[in-house]
Design a protein around this motif. Structure first.
Motif, PDB file in Angstrom:
ATOM      1  N   ASN A 231      43.863  19.697  20.392  1.00  0.00           N
ATOM      2  CA  ASN A 231      42.642  19.149  20.972  1.00  0.00           C
ATOM      3  C   ASN A 231      42.939  17.795  21.629  1.00  0.00           C
ATOM      4  N   THR A 232      41.934  17.246  22.295  1.00  0.00           N
ATOM      5  CA  THR A 232      42.109  16.002  23.042  1.00  0.00           C
ATOM      6  C   THR A 232      42.534  14.850  22.136  1.00  0.00           C
ATOM      7  N   PHE A 233      41.974  14.791  20.946  1.00  0.00           N
ATOM      8  CA  PHE A 233      42.320  13.719  20.015  1.00  0.00           C
ATOM      9  C   PHE A 233      43.791  13.792  19.634  1.00  0.00           C
ATOM     10  N   GLU A 234      44.293  14.987  19.341  1.00  0.00           N
ATOM     11  CA  GLU A 234      45.692  15.148  18.944  1.00  0.00           C
ATOM     12  C   GLU A 234      46.634  14.761  20.083  1.00  0.00           C
ATOM     13  N   VAL A 235      46.276  15.155  21.298  1.00  0.00           N
ATOM     14  CA  VAL A 235      47.106  14.816  22.456  1.00  0.00           C
ATOM     15  C   VAL A 235      47.163  13.302  22.644  1.00  0.00           C
ATOM     16  N   ARG A 236      45.999  12.658  22.550  1.00  0.00           N
ATOM     17  CA  ARG A 236      45.941  11.210  22.749  1.00  0.00           C
ATOM     18  C   ARG A 236      46.701  10.469  21.650  1.00  0.00           C
ATOM     19  N   ARG A 237      46.572  10.941  20.420  1.00  0.00           N
ATOM     20  CA  ARG A 237      47.280  10.313  19.301  1.00  0.00           C
ATOM     21  C   ARG A 237      48.792  10.417  19.506  1.00  0.00           C
ATOM     22  N   ASP A 238      49.257  11.591  19.932  1.00  0.00           N
ATOM     23  CA  ASP A 238      50.687  11.783  20.164  1.00  0.00           C
ATOM     24  C   ASP A 238      51.181  10.900  21.308  1.00  0.00           C
ATOM     25  N   ASP A 239      50.357  10.741  22.336  1.00  0.00           N
ATOM     26  CA  ASP A 239      50.753   9.904  23.470  1.00  0.00           C
ATOM     27  C   ASP A 239      50.909   8.448  23.052  1.00  0.00           C
ATOM     28  N   ILE A 240      49.996   7.963  22.232  1.00  0.00           N
ATOM     29  CA  ILE A 240      50.059   6.577  21.777  1.00  0.00           C
ATOM     30  C   ILE A 240      51.294   6.351  20.901  1.00  0.00           C
ATOM     31  N   GLN A 241      51.563   7.299  20.005  1.00  0.00           N
ATOM     32  CA  GLN A 241      52.734   7.184  19.133  1.00  0.00           C
ATOM     33  C   GLN A 241      54.022   7.228  19.951  1.00  0.00           C
ATOM     34  N   TRP A 242      54.057   8.109  20.954  1.00  0.00           N
ATOM     35  CA  TRP A 242      55.239   8.207  21.816  1.00  0.00           C
ATOM     36  C   TRP A 242      55.473   6.902  22.569  1.00  0.00           C
ATOM     37  N   ALA A 243      54.395   6.302  23.099  1.00  0.00           N
ATOM     38  CA  ALA A 243      54.533   5.065  23.854  1.00  0.00           C
ATOM     39  C   ALA A 243      55.091   3.945  22.983  1.00  0.00           C
ATOM     40  N   ARG A 244      54.607   3.856  21.745  1.00  0.00           N
ATOM     41  CA  ARG A 244      55.079   2.801  20.847  1.00  0.00           C
ATOM     42  C   ARG A 244      56.532   3.015  20.424  1.00  0.00           C
ATOM     43  N   GLU A 245      56.859   4.252  20.116  1.00  0.00           N
ATOM     44  CA  GLU A 245      58.165   4.545  19.532  1.00  0.00           C
ATOM     45  C   GLU A 245      59.275   4.671  20.566  1.00  0.00           C
ATOM     46  N   TYR A 246      58.934   5.151  21.766  1.00  0.00           N
ATOM     47  CA  TYR A 246      59.977   5.442  22.741  1.00  0.00           C
ATOM     48  C   TYR A 246      59.818   4.711  24.072  1.00  0.00           C
ATOM     49  N   LEU A 247      58.613   4.730  24.638  1.00  0.00           N
ATOM     50  CA  LEU A 247      58.444   4.167  25.972  1.00  0.00           C
ATOM     51  C   LEU A 247      58.666   2.660  25.999  1.00  0.00           C
ATOM     52  N   VAL A 248      58.058   1.925  25.082  1.00  0.00           N
ATOM     53  CA  VAL A 248      58.194   0.467  25.073  1.00  0.00           C
ATOM     54  C   VAL A 248      59.651   0.041  24.867  1.00  0.00           C
ATOM     55  N   PRO A 249      60.380   0.614  23.885  1.00  0.00           N
ATOM     56  CA  PRO A 249      61.806   0.240  23.752  1.00  0.00           C
ATOM     57  C   PRO A 249      62.627   0.590  24.991  1.00  0.00           C
ATOM     58  N   TRP A 250      62.307   1.724  25.630  1.00  0.00           N
ATOM     59  CA  TRP A 250      63.036   2.142  26.839  1.00  0.00           C
ATOM     60  C   TRP A 250      62.829   1.133  27.953  1.00  0.00           C
ATOM     61  N   ILE A 251      61.577   0.695  28.157  1.00  0.00           N
ATOM     62  CA  ILE A 251      61.287  -0.308  29.171  1.00  0.00           C
ATOM     63  C   ILE A 251      62.002  -1.621  28.834  1.00  0.00           C
ATOM     64  N   GLY A 252      62.003  -1.982  27.553  1.00  0.00           N
ATOM     65  CA  GLY A 252      62.684  -3.204  27.131  1.00  0.00           C
ATOM     66  C   GLY A 252      64.159  -3.195  27.469  1.00  0.00           C
ATOM     67  N   ARG A 253      64.825  -2.071  27.242  1.00  0.00           N
ATOM     68  CA  ARG A 253      66.256  -1.964  27.579  1.00  0.00           C
ATOM     69  C   ARG A 253      66.478  -2.115  29.080  1.00  0.00           C
ATOM     70  N   ARG A 254      65.561  -1.518  29.867  1.00  0.00           N
ATOM     71  CA  ARG A 254      65.693  -1.641  31.326  1.00  0.00           C
ATOM     72  C   ARG A 254      65.579  -3.097  31.752  1.00  0.00           C
ATOM     73  N   LEU A 255      64.611  -3.807  31.186  1.00  0.00           N
ATOM     74  CA  LEU A 255      64.395  -5.204  31.565  1.00  0.00           C
ATOM     75  C   LEU A 255      65.568  -6.081  31.152  1.00  0.00           C
ATOM     76  N   ARG A 256      66.202  -5.742  30.021  1.00  0.00           N
ATOM     77  CA  ARG A 256      67.340  -6.539  29.542  1.00  0.00           C
ATOM     78  C   ARG A 256      68.671  -6.107  30.155  1.00  0.00           C
ATOM     79  N   GLY A 257      68.639  -5.037  30.950  1.00  0.00           N
ATOM     80  CA  GLY A 257      69.870  -4.539  31.550  1.00  0.00           C
ATOM     81  C   GLY A 257      70.781  -3.873  30.550  1.00  0.00           C
ATOM     82  N   GLU A 258      70.217  -3.329  29.478  1.00  0.00           N
ATOM     83  CA  GLU A 258      71.007  -2.672  28.439  1.00  0.00           C
ATOM     84  C   GLU A 258      70.961  -1.159  28.612  1.00  0.00           C
ATOM     85  N   SER A 259      71.933  -0.492  28.029  1.00  0.00           N
ATOM     86  CA  SER A 259      71.987   0.961  28.044  1.00  0.00           C
ATOM     87  C   SER A 259      72.153   1.475  26.622  1.00  0.00           C
TER      88      SER A 259
END
Length: 274
Positions: A231-259
């Protein structure tokens, strides 16, 4: 529909080297010991299974012909890094088959020109084809269902068109991931939504075997088992968890020039028996 870019199954493939980035290293597909397996490792097993038994007069569990496999891929690598670090080693090993997947980490970076990227890829293919038996070119995924990456779908498609043209010019078989419909299912992807799951890697390995005209134990495009709709709630919850766990660290590595691969070495740098 299986890709029609095949090589004739006239010569036995006795050695295989994989070059690329995290996709070919196997990120998203951990084995029992925690080390990554991935589609290339699984494909190597399928290749080894095609070798004839050394002595047909012995028992059925006798050793097969010595198939050798190397995996030079390292997560986070850009095309130029792969060309500089991995292509020379693949030429030195001179296996019967090399799978070449590169450019994915470049294409998702702002300002990358897929035309220029393809020119550099072609120079590497030309170099490889002069030193190894066969080069299998791998296209990019269709990212229409992948958050963030869906916005880069046009660039990826343009790059794929170039890759197919390059493969035609150098008579390379093509592992076409864009057309592999089964990996459009979210179960084909790991929790980070950037790498394939074990099931996704398995399907790519099966498709690679199909491309080379090998017998496969299953159809890579067979439908996934039915599952309940979220349902919509489950999709939104998963998206928020994904952003915190994966997207934000990925963006951070890009900004720091790390791989993610800064401290990582190739897991299988030599052609060794499986």
């Amino acid at each position: 529909m299986a890709d029609d870019s095949r090589i004739q199954k006239t010569d036995i493939i006795g050695s295989y080297a994989a070059i690329g980035d995290s996709f070919t290293e196997g990120v998203g597909d951990p084995g029992p010991d925690g080390a990554y397996v991935g589609w290339a490792d699984r494909f190597a097993v399928l290749l080894a299974d095609q070798l004839p038994v050394l002595d047909e007069a012995t028992s059925s569990d006798s050793p097969r012909g010595e198939f050798r496999y190397a995996n030079l891929a390292v997560r986070g690598r850009l095309l130029d890094q792969i060309v500089e670090e991995q292509v020379p080693r693949a030429k030195e090993l001179a296996p019967d088959l090399v799978s070449f997947c590169a450019g994915g980490n470049d294409i998702i970076r702002p300002g990358t020109d897929p035309d220029d990227l393809a020119e550099r890829f072609e120079r590497a293919v030309a170099d490889l084809t002069n030193a190894v038996g066969t080069v299998m070119v791998t296209t990019g995924f269709d990212t229409r269902g992948v958050p963030v990456l869906r916005h880069m779908r046009g660039k990826i498609a343009t790059y794929n068109v170039h890759l197919r043209a390059i493969a035609d010019r150098y008579h390379c078989p093509v592992l076409d991931l864009w057309s592999l419909r089964s990996i459009q299912d979210r179960r084909a992807w790991d929790g980070d939504r950037l790498h394939l799951s074990s099931g996704g890697h398995t399907r790519v390995a099966l498709r690679a075997a199909q491309v080379l005209g090998l017998e496969t134990p299953a159809d890579p495009d067979q439908p996934w088992p039915p599952q309940a709709q979220r349902n919509t709630f489950e999709v939104r919850r998963d998206d928020i968890q994904w952003a915190r766990e994966y997207l934000v660290p990925w963006i951070g590595r890009r900004l720091r020039g790390e791989s993610s691969g800064d401290e990582v070495a190739a897991k299988r740098p030599d052609l060794l028996p499986l």
